[in-house]
Scaffold this active site. Structure first.
Site, PDB file in Angstrom:
ATOM      1  N   LYS A 107       0.835  -1.201   0.000  1.00  9.02           N
ATOM      2  CA  LYS A 107       0.000   0.000   0.000  1.00  9.02           C
ATOM      3  C   LYS A 107       0.872   1.255   0.000  1.00  9.02           C
ATOM      4  CE  LYS A 107      -3.404  -1.046   2.795  1.00  9.02           C
ATOM      5  NZ  LYS A 107      -4.218  -1.142   4.015  1.00  9.02           N
ATOM      6  N   LYS A 119       2.133  -4.224  11.298  1.00  8.02           N
ATOM      7  CA  LYS A 119       0.765  -4.428  11.798  1.00  8.02           C
ATOM      8  C   LYS A 119       0.845  -5.066  13.164  1.00  8.02           C
ATOM      9  CE  LYS A 119      -3.451  -3.617  10.416  1.00  8.02           C
ATOM     10  NZ  LYS A 119      -3.906  -2.583   9.486  1.00  8.02           N
ATOM     11  N   THR A 203      -9.376   7.453   5.437  1.00  5.42           N
ATOM     12  CA  THR A 203      -9.512   6.195   4.694  1.00  5.42           C
ATOM     13  C   THR A 203     -10.772   6.241   3.832  1.00  5.42           C
ATOM     14  OG1 THR A 203      -8.384   5.108   6.509  1.00  5.42           O
ATOM     15  CG2 THR A 203      -9.435   3.678   4.896  1.00  5.42           C
ATOM     16  N   ASN A 234     -15.307   3.136  11.340  1.00  8.29           N
ATOM     17  CA  ASN A 234     -14.618   4.327  10.838  1.00  8.29           C
ATOM     18  C   ASN A 234     -14.668   4.381   9.313  1.00  8.29           C
ATOM     19  OD1 ASN A 234     -11.859   5.290   9.593  1.00  8.29           O
ATOM     20  ND2 ASN A 234     -12.255   6.587  11.352  1.00  8.29           N
TER      21      ASN A 234
HETATM   22  P1  NAD Z   1     -14.148  -0.438  12.852  1.00  5.80           P
HETATM   23  O1  NAD Z   1     -13.904  -1.324  14.016  1.00  5.80           O
HETATM   24  O2  NAD Z   1     -14.262   1.020  13.084  1.00  5.80           O
HETATM   25  O3  NAD Z   1     -15.441  -0.936  12.050  1.00  5.80           O
HETATM   26  C1  NAD Z   1     -15.649  -2.239  11.629  1.00  5.80           C
HETATM   27  C2  NAD Z   1     -17.108  -2.364  11.181  1.00  5.80           C
HETATM   28  O4  NAD Z   1     -17.336  -3.629  10.571  1.00  5.80           O
HETATM   29  C3  NAD Z   1     -18.117  -2.253  12.309  1.00  5.80           C
HETATM   30  O5  NAD Z   1     -19.234  -1.524  11.865  1.00  5.80           O
HETATM   31  C4  NAD Z   1     -18.536  -3.705  12.563  1.00  5.80           C
HETATM   32  O6  NAD Z   1     -19.812  -3.805  13.170  1.00  5.80           O
HETATM   33  C5  NAD Z   1     -18.512  -4.216  11.141  1.00  5.80           C
HETATM   34  N1  NAD Z   1     -18.433  -5.679  11.007  1.00  5.80           N
HETATM   35  C6  NAD Z   1     -17.578  -6.524  11.557  1.00  5.80           C
HETATM   36  N2  NAD Z   1     -17.819  -7.779  11.148  1.00  5.80           N
HETATM   37  C7  NAD Z   1     -18.845  -7.703  10.288  1.00  5.80           C
HETATM   38  C8  NAD Z   1     -19.561  -8.645   9.507  1.00  5.80           C
HETATM   39  N3  NAD Z   1     -19.241  -9.932   9.532  1.00  5.80           N
HETATM   40  N4  NAD Z   1     -20.569  -8.196   8.729  1.00  5.80           N
HETATM   41  C9  NAD Z   1     -20.887  -6.888   8.687  1.00  5.80           C
HETATM   42  N5  NAD Z   1     -20.233  -5.956   9.379  1.00  5.80           N
HETATM   43  C10 NAD Z   1     -19.236  -6.357  10.180  1.00  5.80           C
HETATM   44  O7  NAD Z   1     -12.939  -0.752  11.830  1.00  5.80           O
HETATM   45  P2  NAD Z   1     -12.411   0.173  10.650  1.00  5.80           P
HETATM   46  O8  NAD Z   1     -11.249   0.966  11.150  1.00  5.80           O
HETATM   47  O9  NAD Z   1     -13.549   0.847   9.985  1.00  5.80           O
HETATM   48  O10 NAD Z   1     -11.792  -0.929   9.672  1.00  5.80           O
HETATM   49  C11 NAD Z   1     -12.600  -1.654   8.741  1.00  5.80           C
HETATM   50  C12 NAD Z   1     -11.685  -2.307   7.718  1.00  5.80           C
HETATM   51  O11 NAD Z   1     -10.913  -1.288   7.059  1.00  5.80           O
HETATM   52  C13 NAD Z   1     -10.668  -3.290   8.283  1.00  5.80           C
HETATM   53  O12 NAD Z   1     -10.441  -4.301   7.339  1.00  5.80           O
HETATM   54  C14 NAD Z   1      -9.403  -2.435   8.426  1.00  5.80           C
HETATM   55  O13 NAD Z   1      -8.221  -3.204   8.431  1.00  5.80           O
HETATM   56  C15 NAD Z   1      -9.524  -1.595   7.165  1.00  5.80           C
HETATM   57  N6  NAD Z   1      -8.763  -0.340   7.188  1.00  5.80           N
HETATM   58  C16 NAD Z   1      -8.942   0.570   8.182  1.00  5.80           C
HETATM   59  C17 NAD Z   1      -8.241   1.770   8.130  1.00  5.80           C
HETATM   60  C18 NAD Z   1      -8.471   2.852   9.134  1.00  5.80           C
HETATM   61  O14 NAD Z   1      -7.930   3.954   8.930  1.00  5.80           O
HETATM   62  N7  NAD Z   1      -9.258   2.643  10.165  1.00  5.80           N
HETATM   63  C19 NAD Z   1      -7.312   1.997   7.096  1.00  5.80           C
HETATM   64  C20 NAD Z   1      -7.159   1.034   6.104  1.00  5.80           C
HETATM   65  C21 NAD Z   1      -7.894  -0.127   6.151  1.00  5.80           C
END
Ligand code: NAD
Length: 436
Positions: A107, A119, A203, A234
């Site tokens: 990335k 990570k 993001t 998020n």
């Molecule tokens: P978060 O914890 O804020 O949100 C995760 C969401 O997914 C929640 O709404 C949860 O209820 C939902 N969820 C979990 N399992 C689920 C399922 N089986 N079905 C439906 N919904 C489900 O996490 P985030 O920071 O938003 O991260 C989400 C994804 O994005 C992850 O894969 C993370 O690695 C990736 N990501 C995050 C960032 C960041 O800046 N936060 C950056 C790059 C990638």
């Protein structure tokens, strides 16, 4: 957070049927071959350079001691310090953390950041912890990984179930151990502690930029296009906000507790307000019908955004997908079988290592601002973010045309090529490694 309702996925809802480390290794090997490079390159990048496992004892509120397990993986540091989030989740495991660190390297390389991939993760269900227990866990995890992190070594950030509040505890612990303030030791901090404006939204904003560009490639009018989003944490919520601002109609949203659907489009500003204090799930929003995850995947929308966890677009869900664009806001949401089906169906995939690179990009800006101790306005950050995302998107599109391959393979190749350049410059590899 703590015992209050929080966006916490239930472990049994998640379908981690596949090992993400095996998936990423397979893709690396294939891409090294397609680039015509020697397999030596694959052997150099297939393993993280350092992995760390720690035990994290925490005195619980009832007086007992629980000993949690945490990991940190550092993939490769040829371009700069390693960088990547910390995940709190019951399904965290070493292979997942390793895979996530490799994705971070690719990335960063795609959007040309001076970082390698890192990570971290802790095996825990944070919903079962009180606020005090969660704080102790966060502080003790950082204490344990202190020897291998720092602004010039490895820079953590938030990921699933961690947020600016958790980052605040972590940086405080690190500063206290070191005896002075070191704001660049992690990113995604509260703004008052040196966090960057725009990081929380970064993001999702980046995801929306890539969707906008994909729509141009496919000649889809954004105004009035439809979308469905899995996950409303998020990334999912911010993606919804920016897609809505672009005129896209979000018809469905799911989370770990369920899902909501409205044919005419959900009122996204109202939904964002509904979940603002993190006490309610998006799926509890009353102004919509209920929908399951499975049904959401099969909706007749233009854009589908998995923004939750790994392995969601599978041999079971992929056949039902009708969307023209799959924007991988989550890391590793598609299994190899799912990918094959998407290809057969001609669905345009914006691969995770490009789609969600906005987070690490603004984390990079945060680190730069911390190092200079001078802070930019939000508009400047958003403009720089857009530049980086467009740079990455265009390079991947060019590679796709050159190699006549899938977007995912093109993204891997762009990332690997950049790493190879750095390995070359460092004298790690020779002429013969450039041909198979
Ligand atoms: P978060 O914890 O804020 O949100 C995760 C969401 O997914 C929640 O709404 C949860 O209820 C939902 N969820 C979990 N399992 C689920 C399922 N089986 N079905 C439906 N919904 C489900 O996490 P985030 O920071 O938003 O991260 C989400 C994804 O994005 C992850 O894969 C993370 O690695 C990736 N990501 C995050 C960032 C960041 O800046 N936060 C950056 C790059 C990638």
């Amino acid at each position: 957070m703590g015992k209050e309702k929080y966006n916490q996925p239930e472990s049994d809802i998640m379908t981690h049927g596949q090992n993400p480390y095996e998936i990423v290794k397979g893709l690396l090997k294939e891409s090294v071959g397609t680039l015509g490079l020697n397999e030596n390159i694959y052997h150099l990048i297939k393993k993280p350079m350092r992995v760390f496992e720690v035990s994290i004892p925490v005195r619980m509120d009832d007086g007992t001691i629980k000993n949690f397990t945490g990991f940190r993986s550092q993939h490769i540091d040829i371009l700069g310090p390693t960088k990547g989030g910390i995940r709190f989740h019951p399904d965290v495991n070493l292979d997942e953390v390793k895979a996530l660190s490799i994705w971070m390297s690719l990335k960063a390389a795609i959007v040309d950041l001076p970082f390698g991939g890192g990570k971290g993760g802790v095996i825990v269900d944070p919903e079962q912890l009180s606020e005090r227990e969660l704080e102790m866990l966060s502080r003790n995890y950082i204490k344990k990984i202190t020897p291998i992190i720092g602004p010039q070594k490895d820079i953590p950030a938030p990921d699933v179930n961690t947020n600016p509040k958790v980052m605040g505890w972590m940086i405080d612990e690190f500063d206290q151990l070191r005896g002075y303030n070191i704001p660049g030791m992690l990113t995604g901090k509260p703004v008052v502690l040196g966090g960057s404006l725009g990081r929380l939204e970064a993001t999702g904003r980046g995801v929306a930029f890539t969707i906008r560009e994909a729509c141009k490639v496919l000649d889809i009018e954004l105004e009035g296009a439809t979308a469905a989003i899995q996950g409303f944490g998020n990334v999912g919520s911010m993606t919804a906000k920016f897609l809505h601002e672009l005129g896209v109609k979000i018809v469905a949203v799911t989370d770990a507790e369920g899902g909501i659907y409205k044919e005419g489009g959900l009122d996204i500003p109202d939904l964002l307000e509904f979940v603002k204090d993190k006490k309610r799930y998006a799926s509890e929003y009353p102004e919509a019908e209920e929908i399951t995850n499975e049904k959401m995947f099969g909706l007749p929308v233009d854009i589908l955004v998995p923004a939750a966890v790994e392995n969601q677009v599978t041999k079971d869900t992929a056949p039902t997908i009708q969307a023209k664009i799959l924007a991988e806001a989550a890391n590793g949401p598609t299994t190899p079988e799912g990918d094959q089906i998407l290809e057969e169906k001609g669905i345009f995939v914006i691969p995770d290592i490009l789609c969600n690179a906005g987070g690490v990009t603004v984390s990079y800006f945060e680190w730069v601002q911390n190092n200079m101790n001078y802070y930019w306005k939000e508009a400047e950050i958003n403009e720089k973010l857009e530049e980086k995302m467009l740079y990455g998107f265009e390079n991947v599109i060019q590679m796709r045309e050159e190699k006549q391959c899938r977007m995912r393979d093109a993204a891997y190749m762009v990332g690997i090529k950049h790493l190879v350049k750095a390995m070359d410059a460092r004298g790690w590899i020779s002429e013969k490694d450039h041909s198979s």
